[in-house]
Enzyme design. Sequence first.
Site, PDB file in Angstrom:
ATOM      1  N   HIS A 120     -34.042  22.560  31.337  1.00  0.00           N
ATOM      2  CA  HIS A 120     -32.820  21.995  30.741  1.00  0.00           C
ATOM      3  C   HIS A 120     -31.782  23.065  30.421  1.00  0.00           C
ATOM      4  O   HIS A 120     -30.677  22.731  29.995  1.00  0.00           O
ATOM      5  CB  HIS A 120     -33.138  21.218  29.469  1.00  0.00           C
ATOM      6  CG  HIS A 120     -34.076  20.068  29.664  1.00  0.00           C
ATOM      7  ND1 HIS A 120     -33.877  19.117  30.643  1.00  0.00           N
ATOM      8  CD2 HIS A 120     -35.234  19.732  29.030  1.00  0.00           C
ATOM      9  CE1 HIS A 120     -34.875  18.222  30.586  1.00  0.00           C
ATOM     10  NE2 HIS A 120     -35.701  18.583  29.625  1.00  0.00           N
TER      11      HIS A 120
HETATM   12 ZN   LIG Z   1     -40.106  17.153  29.483  1.00  0.00          ZN
END
Ligand SMILES: [Zn+2]
Length: 306
Positions: A120
């Site tokens: 992320h």
């Molecule tokens: Zn995850």
Amino acid sequence: MARVRYVFHPRYEMDLQGHVFPTQKYRLVRERLLAEGLARPEDFEEPEPITLDDLKIVHTPEYLDDLRHLRWTHRTMYSELPLTREIVEGFVLMAGGTWKATRLALQDGFGYHIGGGFHHAYSDHAEGFCYVNDLAYAIRRAQTEGLIERALVVDCDVHQGNGTAAIFRHDPSVFTFSIHQEELYPWPKEQSDWDIGLPLYTGDEVYLAELRAALEEIYRRFTPDLVVYQAGADPYREDQLANLRLSKEGLMERDRIVLGMAWQRRIPVVITLGGGYALRVEDTVEIHVNTARVARELASGQGEPA
Ligand SMILES: [Zn+2]
């Protein structure tokens, strides 16, 4: 018998001040690999020591400067993690760990990082428990050093690999594939080269059929020199942050498909752990250990063809 080597460091166990991310899982995976005879003490390697400055092949100078000075800005605050010296150093160390495991993969066929998978993290900001995108760092560094040209990211974490997808969005040398739960963070999704967004409560059968079909088609279109596997444990049916319904056996079959298809094609695979928030941390640990079990079976010629 070919061996599988592991990369680990005790400093991966960071104090996240009560956060849901269980950083003790790294130590527990190492202990369990040893206890089950899947690893010997000499099979463990340390991460390559790298610095924040080395990360500029992936991250912007402004963002790295915030991390260096522990500044809480719009670039760091979406990590949803505390921002301490120990945590920043831990993430940098794990980027060095994924790089080390990549080098082992290029030598041995598999390199297993007991850490990493922080998909992320974007080039210019943190997100979703991720400060440093170790996956992108390892790929860019391997390319820069002339060790590979093309990489395939196989991201099986239950959350979409949005940071990795964005970093390589316009880079035809890196194919990003993500299979994840659609109705879940991140909102909105980024566009990977191939995304499979699964409905709530998807179980083993549908998941494995979708995964296999997608990888077969990807290998028809794209020939990587390296596979970067994000083997998140959070598609598990007892995960606290997600709603897929994979069993432990299903997750092990997932590993057989991902690792087996690469092994058959003699493409090296670096394995990273990613997420995993099972109610019982031992379940997360078992799922990660099973990934090593599959890699060892394949490396020793005992694995069934995927
Ligand atoms: Zn995850």
